[in-house]
Design a protein around this motif. Structure first.
Motif, PDB file in Angstrom:
ATOM      1  N   UNK A   1       0.823  -1.198   0.000  1.00  0.00           N
ATOM      2  CA  UNK A   1       0.000   0.000   0.000  1.00  0.00           C
ATOM      3  C   UNK A   1       0.856   1.246   0.000  1.00  0.00           C
ATOM      4  N   UNK A   2       0.536   2.206  -0.873  1.00  0.00           N
ATOM      5  CA  UNK A   2       1.269   3.464  -0.917  1.00  0.00           C
ATOM      6  C   UNK A   2       0.683   4.403   0.115  1.00  0.00           C
ATOM      7  N   UNK A   3       1.315   4.490   1.284  1.00  0.00           N
ATOM      8  CA  UNK A   3       0.770   5.259   2.390  1.00  0.00           C
ATOM      9  C   UNK A   3       0.819   6.755   2.140  1.00  0.00           C
ATOM     10  N   UNK A   4       1.594   7.218   1.173  1.00  0.00           N
ATOM     11  CA  UNK A   4       1.713   8.652   0.937  1.00  0.00           C
ATOM     12  C   UNK A   4       0.591   9.173   0.042  1.00  0.00           C
ATOM     13  N   UNK A   5       0.089   8.319  -0.888  1.00  0.00           N
ATOM     14  CA  UNK A   5      -0.911   8.773  -1.846  1.00  0.00           C
ATOM     15  C   UNK A   5      -2.327   8.320  -1.510  1.00  0.00           C
ATOM     16  N   UNK A   6      -2.478   7.106  -1.005  1.00  0.00           N
ATOM     17  CA  UNK A   6      -3.809   6.552  -0.781  1.00  0.00           C
ATOM     18  C   UNK A   6      -4.657   7.380   0.183  1.00  0.00           C
TER      19      UNK A   6
ATOM     20  N   UNK B   1      -6.085  10.315  -1.649  1.00  0.00           N
ATOM     21  CA  UNK B   1      -7.134   9.922  -2.585  1.00  0.00           C
ATOM     22  C   UNK B   1      -8.451   9.677  -1.843  1.00  0.00           C
ATOM     23  N   UNK B   2      -8.367   8.951  -0.716  1.00  0.00           N
ATOM     24  CA  UNK B   2      -9.574   8.655   0.065  1.00  0.00           C
ATOM     25  C   UNK B   2     -10.214   9.932   0.585  1.00  0.00           C
ATOM     26  N   UNK B   3      -9.398  10.840   1.114  1.00  0.00           N
ATOM     27  CA  UNK B   3      -9.937  12.094   1.643  1.00  0.00           C
ATOM     28  C   UNK B   3     -10.514  12.964   0.526  1.00  0.00           C
ATOM     29  N   UNK B   4      -9.952  12.860  -0.683  1.00  0.00           N
ATOM     30  CA  UNK B   4     -10.449  13.657  -1.802  1.00  0.00           C
ATOM     31  C   UNK B   4     -11.830  13.195  -2.261  1.00  0.00           C
ATOM     32  N   UNK B   5     -12.053  11.887  -2.229  1.00  0.00           N
ATOM     33  CA  UNK B   5     -13.354  11.375  -2.680  1.00  0.00           C
ATOM     34  C   UNK B   5     -14.365  11.277  -1.544  1.00  0.00           C
ATOM     35  N   UNK B   6     -13.922  11.552  -0.314  1.00  0.00           N
ATOM     36  CA  UNK B   6     -14.806  11.416   0.855  1.00  0.00           C
ATOM     37  C   UNK B   6     -16.069  12.272   0.753  1.00  0.00           C
ATOM     38  N   UNK B   7     -15.993  13.554   0.344  1.00  0.00           N
ATOM     39  CA  UNK B   7     -17.238  14.337   0.255  1.00  0.00           C
ATOM     40  C   UNK B   7     -18.264  13.720  -0.680  1.00  0.00           C
ATOM     41  N   UNK B   8     -17.801  13.204  -1.844  1.00  0.00           N
ATOM     42  CA  UNK B   8     -18.733  12.581  -2.783  1.00  0.00           C
ATOM     43  C   UNK B   8     -19.319  11.303  -2.189  1.00  0.00           C
TER      44      UNK B   8
ATOM     45  N   UNK C   1      -8.385  -0.441   9.951  1.00  0.00           N
ATOM     46  CA  UNK C   1      -8.462  -0.270   8.497  1.00  0.00           C
ATOM     47  C   UNK C   1      -7.721   0.996   8.082  1.00  0.00           C
ATOM     48  N   UNK C   2      -7.915   2.074   8.848  1.00  0.00           N
ATOM     49  CA  UNK C   2      -7.233   3.331   8.539  1.00  0.00           C
ATOM     50  C   UNK C   2      -5.716   3.179   8.645  1.00  0.00           C
ATOM     51  N   UNK C   3      -5.275   2.453   9.646  1.00  0.00           N
ATOM     52  CA  UNK C   3      -3.837   2.231   9.814  1.00  0.00           C
ATOM     53  C   UNK C   3      -3.275   1.384   8.678  1.00  0.00           C
ATOM     54  N   UNK C   4      -4.045   0.398   8.231  1.00  0.00           N
ATOM     55  CA  UNK C   4      -3.615  -0.441   7.128  1.00  0.00           C
ATOM     56  C   UNK C   4      -3.487   0.371   5.839  1.00  0.00           C
ATOM     57  N   UNK C   5      -4.403   1.304   5.638  1.00  0.00           N
ATOM     58  CA  UNK C   5      -4.404   2.103   4.411  1.00  0.00           C
ATOM     59  C   UNK C   5      -3.441   3.280   4.465  1.00  0.00           C
ATOM     60  N   UNK C   6      -3.289   3.872   5.653  1.00  0.00           N
ATOM     61  CA  UNK C   6      -2.523   5.112   5.739  1.00  0.00           C
ATOM     62  C   UNK C   6      -1.281   5.068   6.586  1.00  0.00           C
TER      63      UNK C   6
ATOM     64  N   UNK D   1      -7.681  11.788  10.425  1.00  0.00           N
ATOM     65  CA  UNK D   1      -8.706  12.126   9.421  1.00  0.00           C
ATOM     66  C   UNK D   1      -9.226  10.915   8.658  1.00  0.00           C
ATOM     67  N   UNK D   2      -8.351   9.941   8.382  1.00  0.00           N
ATOM     68  CA  UNK D   2      -8.797   8.735   7.694  1.00  0.00           C
ATOM     69  C   UNK D   2      -9.820   7.976   8.533  1.00  0.00           C
ATOM     70  N   UNK D   3      -9.536   7.831   9.813  1.00  0.00           N
ATOM     71  CA  UNK D   3     -10.465   7.131  10.707  1.00  0.00           C
ATOM     72  C   UNK D   3     -11.805   7.848  10.747  1.00  0.00           C
ATOM     73  N   UNK D   4     -11.779   9.172  10.798  1.00  0.00           N
ATOM     74  CA  UNK D   4     -13.017   9.938  10.838  1.00  0.00           C
ATOM     75  C   UNK D   4     -13.872   9.715   9.604  1.00  0.00           C
ATOM     76  N   UNK D   5     -13.236   9.789   8.438  1.00  0.00           N
ATOM     77  CA  UNK D   5     -13.962   9.609   7.176  1.00  0.00           C
ATOM     78  C   UNK D   5     -14.512   8.193   7.064  1.00  0.00           C
TER      79      UNK D   5
END
Length: 335
Positions: free
Chosen positions: A2-7, A10-17, A268-273, A282-286
């Motif tokens: 997993x690319x922890x710098x980009x993923x 990306x998740x936070x960018x699509x979170x509002x939608x 899950x957030x730790x695995x992704x980020x 912020x990942x956990x919140x979203x």
């Protein structure tokens, strides 16, 4: 890998939608299907005499927004609790935090029934601190009490004790039905006014945790390492638990006790980020908000046309995950 710098970006960018889509689905589907056109008319030209408009704006929309807010608060609380305790099993529902809130709210309903919404949040927050203090206090007193499984057992026992005490008090004062809401979370009864009152408190708690995020990352490496990096361990832990109590108190005040969100989502957030809490919070919140909102939608269809309690739905995901964590950790703390 997993690319922890980009993923996370990306998740936070699509979170509002994703959040908007979840809200739309939550408003459209339920015991009574409502068309998208009807939803749009309710938003742009609300008719107080239209039953559908009342359902949309006073029930389904607050329910969807409340699920997003409560899920975010619980997931962030669980994430930072796991960090500062170095315990993969830590979460508000397992370590007495939510039960302490409910106990305090029960007392409030008896002795201060006219308390304002903001007062209820503060009472719930105080109860969160009380519940956490009981569990961690016993953990420090017992040999090996800070081990993950031991703390989970202590949290479960503390929760049972506080639950029983709350039930006994409620029966004595003849308010058992009112108290049952807090133990059997019902998102469809969420108070829209309380959601508005909760937003500034939630923002304050999240902002405090983001300010502390670098220190929490250091603390997750261990007290000695954190102190070696110049962190004031007790101060960081104290302010972090204050923010956890605030966010957990908001969750209980809004929707009662909801288990497993604060346990599953942080992993899950730790695995992704990764383990940097500047991303993990912020990942956990979203993810937490989206997870609980999804579970809420799912609860309407498992036993249609009847609704399945939200706690049952989160448990369908949470119990297997909890058993997996116990097997993986073997009851040991982080090395």
């Amino acid at each position: 890998m997993t690319n922890h710098s980009k993923l996370p970006a990306v998740i936070l960018a699509i979170a509002p939608a994703a959040a908007l889509l979840t809200v739309v689905l939550s408003v459209l589907y339920g015991t009574k299907d409502i068309s998208a056109a009807e939803v749009w008319r309710a938003v742009v030209s609300f008719d107080p005499g239209d039953v559908n408009h009342q359902i949309i704006l006073h029930s389904r929309l607050p329910r969807a927004l409340g699920a997003l807010l409560v899920g975010a608060c619980l997931a962030v609380s669980g994430a930072v609790m796991q960090g500062i305790t170095r315990n993969d099993l830590a979460s508000p529902s397992l370590l007495g935090v939510s039960d302490g809130s409910i106990f305090a709210v029960t007392l409030c309903m008896i002795f201060a029934p006219q308390l304002s919404g903001s007062g209820l949040i503060l009472v719930s927050m105080t109860g969160s601190l009380f519940g956490a203090a009981l569990v961690f206090g016993m953990g420090h007193l017992l040999p090996g009490g800070n081990a993950p499984v031991t703390l989970a057992i202590l949290g479960t026992l503390t929760g049972m004790f506080l639950n029983g005490l709350s039930d006994a008090i409620a029966m004595y004062y003849h308010i058992p039905q009112a108290v049952s809401f807090w133990y059997n979370a019902r998102l469809y009864q969420i108070d829209p006014g309380l959601i508005r009152l909760s937003l500034p408190f939630a923002a304050a708690g999240l902002a405090l945790l983001m300010v502390l995020s670098r220190s929490i990352s250091a603390l997750s490496l261990g007290d000695e390492v954190s102190a070696g990096l110049g962190q004031r361990v007790r101060l960081v832990r104290g302010f972090t638990m204050l923010a956890v109590a605030l966010l957990s108190g908001i969750s209980v005040a809004l929707a009662g006790k909801i288990a497993f969100v604060g346990l599953i989502v942080p992993h899950i957030a730790k695995m992704l980020g990764g383990s940097d809490y500047r991303r993990s919070i912020p990942l956990s919140g979203v993810l937490g908000g989206l997870f609980l909102a999804f579970c809420d939608i799912l609860s309407r269809f498992i036993n249609f046309p009847f609704e399945t309690p939200i706690g049952v739905v989160t448990a369908l995901f949470g119990v297997p995950f909890f058993l997996y964590l116990i097997r993986r950790k073997g009851g040991k703390s982080h090395a």
